[in-house]
Design a protein around this motif. Structure first.
Motif, PDB file in Angstrom:
ATOM      1  N   ASN A   1      47.735  -1.502  19.423  1.00 34.79           N
ATOM      2  CA  ASN A   1      48.542  -1.191  18.107  1.00 34.79           C
ATOM      3  C   ASN A   1      49.844  -0.411  18.065  1.00 34.79           C
ATOM      4  O   ASN A   1      49.982  -0.850  17.199  1.00 34.79           O
ATOM      5  CB  ASN A   1      47.984  -0.938  16.515  1.00 34.79           C
ATOM      6  N   TRP A   2      49.745   0.408  18.652  1.00 31.35           N
ATOM      7  CA  TRP A   2      50.482   1.884  18.506  1.00 31.35           C
ATOM      8  C   TRP A   2      52.047   0.557  19.405  1.00 31.35           C
ATOM      9  O   TRP A   2      52.985   1.414  18.704  1.00 31.35           O
ATOM     10  CB  TRP A   2      50.609   2.100  20.547  1.00 31.35           C
ATOM     11  N   LYS A   3      52.362  -0.008  19.715  1.00 29.90           N
ATOM     12  CA  LYS A   3      54.107  -0.976  20.686  1.00 29.90           C
ATOM     13  C   LYS A   3      54.208  -1.502  18.519  1.00 29.90           C
ATOM     14  O   LYS A   3      55.560  -0.838  18.520  1.00 29.90           O
ATOM     15  CB  LYS A   3      53.242  -1.267  21.195  1.00 29.90           C
ATOM     16  N   SER A   4      53.604  -1.990  18.213  1.00 29.56           N
ATOM     17  CA  SER A   4      53.556  -2.834  16.702  1.00 29.56           C
ATOM     18  C   SER A   4      53.812  -1.381  16.011  1.00 29.56           C
ATOM     19  O   SER A   4      55.020  -1.716  15.179  1.00 29.56           O
ATOM     20  CB  SER A   4      52.553  -3.182  16.302  1.00 29.56           C
ATOM     21  N   LEU A   5      53.623  -0.144  16.043  1.00 29.33           N
ATOM     22  CA  LEU A   5      53.330   0.552  14.827  1.00 29.33           C
ATOM     23  C   LEU A   5      55.236   1.322  14.951  1.00 29.33           C
ATOM     24  O   LEU A   5      55.933   1.485  13.761  1.00 29.33           O
ATOM     25  CB  LEU A   5      52.597   1.116  15.174  1.00 29.33           C
ATOM     26  N   LYS A   6      54.890   1.842  16.591  1.00 33.69           N
ATOM     27  CA  LYS A   6      56.177   2.260  16.722  1.00 33.69           C
ATOM     28  C   LYS A   6      57.624   1.541  16.468  1.00 33.69           C
ATOM     29  O   LYS A   6      58.688   1.740  16.200  1.00 33.69           O
ATOM     30  CB  LYS A   6      56.093   2.496  18.279  1.00 33.69           C
ATOM     31  N   ASN A   7      57.052   0.053  16.442  1.00 36.88           N
ATOM     32  CA  ASN A   7      58.261  -0.893  16.238  1.00 36.88           C
ATOM     33  C   ASN A   7      58.437  -1.551  14.938  1.00 36.88           C
ATOM     34  O   ASN A   7      59.385  -1.996  14.268  1.00 36.88           O
ATOM     35  CB  ASN A   7      58.449  -2.180  17.285  1.00 36.88           C
ATOM     36  N   SER A   8      58.077  -0.514  14.031  1.00 34.48           N
ATOM     37  CA  SER A   8      57.671  -1.067  12.305  1.00 34.48           C
ATOM     38  C   SER A   8      58.386  -0.374  11.742  1.00 34.48           C
ATOM     39  O   SER A   8      58.670   1.194  11.828  1.00 34.48           O
ATOM     40  CB  SER A   8      56.044  -2.061  12.658  1.00 34.48           C
ATOM     41  N   ARG A   9      58.202  -0.317  10.310  1.00 39.58           N
ATOM     42  CA  ARG A   9      58.846   0.663   9.356  1.00 39.58           C
ATOM     43  C   ARG A   9      58.154   1.430   8.888  1.00 39.58           C
ATOM     44  O   ARG A   9      58.478   1.763   7.722  1.00 39.58           O
ATOM     45  CB  ARG A   9      60.026  -0.137   8.335  1.00 39.58           C
TER      46      ARG A   9
ATOM     47  N   GLU B   1      45.341  11.194  26.191  1.00 35.66           N
ATOM     48  CA  GLU B   1      46.710  10.784  27.286  1.00 35.66           C
ATOM     49  C   GLU B   1      47.944   9.840  25.496  1.00 35.66           C
ATOM     50  O   GLU B   1      48.817  10.302  25.506  1.00 35.66           O
ATOM     51  CB  GLU B   1      46.628  10.242  27.974  1.00 35.66           C
ATOM     52  N   MET B   2      47.294   8.643  25.280  1.00 35.15           N
ATOM     53  CA  MET B   2      47.312   8.261  24.328  1.00 35.15           C
ATOM     54  C   MET B   2      47.768   9.323  22.946  1.00 35.15           C
ATOM     55  O   MET B   2      49.122   8.507  22.273  1.00 35.15           O
ATOM     56  CB  MET B   2      46.695   6.759  23.715  1.00 35.15           C
ATOM     57  N   LEU B   3      47.045   9.805  22.674  1.00 36.69           N
ATOM     58  CA  LEU B   3      47.401  10.725  20.893  1.00 36.69           C
ATOM     59  C   LEU B   3      49.130  12.071  21.624  1.00 36.69           C
ATOM     60  O   LEU B   3      49.360  12.415  20.944  1.00 36.69           O
ATOM     61  CB  LEU B   3      45.999  11.581  20.990  1.00 36.69           C
ATOM     62  N   ARG B   4      48.623  12.077  23.102  1.00 35.26           N
ATOM     63  CA  ARG B   4      49.796  12.468  23.676  1.00 35.26           C
ATOM     64  C   ARG B   4      51.454  12.108  23.202  1.00 35.26           C
ATOM     65  O   ARG B   4      52.569  12.326  22.519  1.00 35.26           O
ATOM     66  CB  ARG B   4      49.978  13.412  24.846  1.00 35.26           C
ATOM     67  N   GLU B   5      51.154  10.608  23.320  1.00 34.78           N
ATOM     68  CA  GLU B   5      52.288  10.028  23.582  1.00 34.78           C
ATOM     69  C   GLU B   5      52.727   9.618  21.856  1.00 34.78           C
ATOM     70  O   GLU B   5      53.646  10.394  21.673  1.00 34.78           O
ATOM     71  CB  GLU B   5      52.111   8.827  24.242  1.00 34.78           C
ATOM     72  N   ILE B   6      51.845   9.641  21.655  1.00 35.45           N
ATOM     73  CA  ILE B   6      52.033   9.701  19.565  1.00 35.45           C
ATOM     74  C   ILE B   6      52.216  10.399  19.248  1.00 35.45           C
ATOM     75  O   ILE B   6      53.579  10.205  18.669  1.00 35.45           O
ATOM     76  CB  ILE B   6      50.531   8.473  19.297  1.00 35.45           C
ATOM     77  N   LEU B   7      51.644  11.953  19.431  1.00 34.85           N
ATOM     78  CA  LEU B   7      52.711  12.986  19.035  1.00 34.85           C
ATOM     79  C   LEU B   7      53.631  13.023  19.483  1.00 34.85           C
ATOM     80  O   LEU B   7      54.601  14.080  18.789  1.00 34.85           O
ATOM     81  CB  LEU B   7      51.117  14.483  19.381  1.00 34.85           C
TER      82      LEU B   7
END
Length: 385
Positions: free
Chosen positions: A124-132, A158-164
């Motif tokens: 769900n990361w891509k959707s979250l990043k493109n959302s408001r 690795e995913m956690l680092r990208e999000i942070l």
């Protein structure tokens, strides 16, 4: 009760009350036993627990209202309330105002002390990043409707680092226990948060109860070291002793679990070197026995074909650890009667992206089905006698 200061402001009890597994009147998780839950809540609060964690989807969307009822006897300033925005319901933020207002009403409050984006992971990361969603929640924080904004995270370091690297959070909640330290590399997630000085809130410190009801070989190591301590107390002490850990959430279902956890935290002491070696022995034993890394979180549910995925895996893992055929056959039979067993799976794959542990659910359900069929054949032939 042990407390840790959060950001020089809130004095949080290290033991938090996770409200995902409140006692129920029957097998329907939406039917919460409020009378039993109230007794448990009162005992926890009397002992000093002041952090309570719920979510929009808990107990069939009845969890927030239930927690509000349980907390009514207490002044709002006496406790800290945590809730979560459900990405499983809305990935784009199209309904964020509606959902957030609904949560405030359900919880009978006009603000949340701690608010998390729920179960952030690669799916769900891509959707979250493109959302408001993130910006809207920061706006709510500026308005005083949220005091501290965080996320609950289920994925790789690795995913956690990208999000942070993309968003800043006041705190992050991760799955952390002595088994997952290696099994799903929660060690590196913890270290990444500690390096960035982000407070760590812990979920699944006992892996959905798995580390509280362990196999005899593992239990023996704990018993020989300290006969008067439960396996659960070892697990809580291990997690709470990590320096960056702020709150350890325990999803308590029975009064005896509340009492045991309170004893642990009221007399808390981090594990010493010898006790750490005992944990390593138990970890090594369990790593050789566990076959399906399911925590029972039920994020994979509901199944379109009514399979009770968490219970199927729970029964299988108990068998894998105890090797008691009759126990699995008896437990699994209740799923067959209600047609919630693994044989109902049609391999549609809808559960796959929702699983925080990234379990190959259809394949594992096939293994459960085949194991049960084998045990039934062996019972008929007298091998299990």
């Amino acid at each position: 009760m042990q407390y840790k200061r959060f950001g020089g402001e809130d004095n949080l009890s290290v033991l938090g009350f996770g409200c995902m597994r409140l006692p129920c009147l029957n097998e329907d998780s939406s039917c919460i036993d409020l009378e039993q839950a109230q007794k448990m809540m009162d005992k926890a609060i009397d002992a000093g627990v002041n952090y309570f964690d719920t979510a929009y989807v808990y107990h069939g969307q009845n969890g927030e209202q239930a927690l509000a009822k349980l907390l009514r006897p207490y002044p709002r300033e006496q406790y800290y309330l945590a809730d979560k925005f459900p990405l499983s319901v809305d990935r784009t933020g199209a309904r964020i105002e509606e959902i957030f207002e609904c949560q405030l009403q359900r919880c009978e409050t006009d603000y949340f002390d701690y608010y998390l984006i729920h179960a952030v992971q690669r799916a769900n990361w891509k959707s979250l990043k493109n959302s408001r969603i993130y910006q809207t929640l920061r706006d709510y924080q500026n308005q005083g409707k949220i005091r501290h904004l965080g996320m609950s995270f289920h994925d790789t370091p690795e995913m956690l680092r990208e999000i942070l690297d993309t968003y800043s959070f006041d705190f992050v909640q991760i799955q952390l226990n002595y088994l997952d330290w290696n099994l799903i590399d929660s060690k590196r997630c913890y270290e990444l948060l500690a390096e960035r000085e982000i407070p760590v809130f812990v979920m699944e410190p006992l892996r959905g109860g798995f580390l509280a009801d362990i196999s005899q070989p593992a239990f023996r190591a704990f018993y020989q070291a300290a006969p008067d301590r439960s396996p659960a107390s070892w697990g809580l002490r291990w997690v709470a002793g990590l320096p960056a850990v702020q709150v350890v959430l325990s999803g308590m279902t029975h009064p005896d679990q509340v009492e045991d956890n309170l004893r642990t935290m009221e007399q808390f002491a981090p594990l010493n070197t010898q006790e750490q070696r005992v944990i390593e022995t138990v970890r090594d034993t369990l790593m050789k026995q566990i076959e399906i890394p399911c925590t029972g979180c039920a994020y994979c549910m509901p199944c379109p074909f009514q399979v009770n995925i968490p219970l199927c895996f729970n029964h299988y893992n108990r068998y894998a650890v105890t090797r008691t055929p009759k126990d699995m056959l008896l437990r699994y039979k209740t799923l067959q009667i209600s047609q919630q067993d693994a044989a109902q799976c049609r391999r549609c794959g809808k559960c796959l992206e929702k699983c925080p542990q990234h379990i190959r659910i259809p394949q594992m359900l096939q293994r459960v089905k085949e194991t049960n069929e084998r045990l039934q054949r062996e019972e008929r032939s007298g091998k299990n006698a």
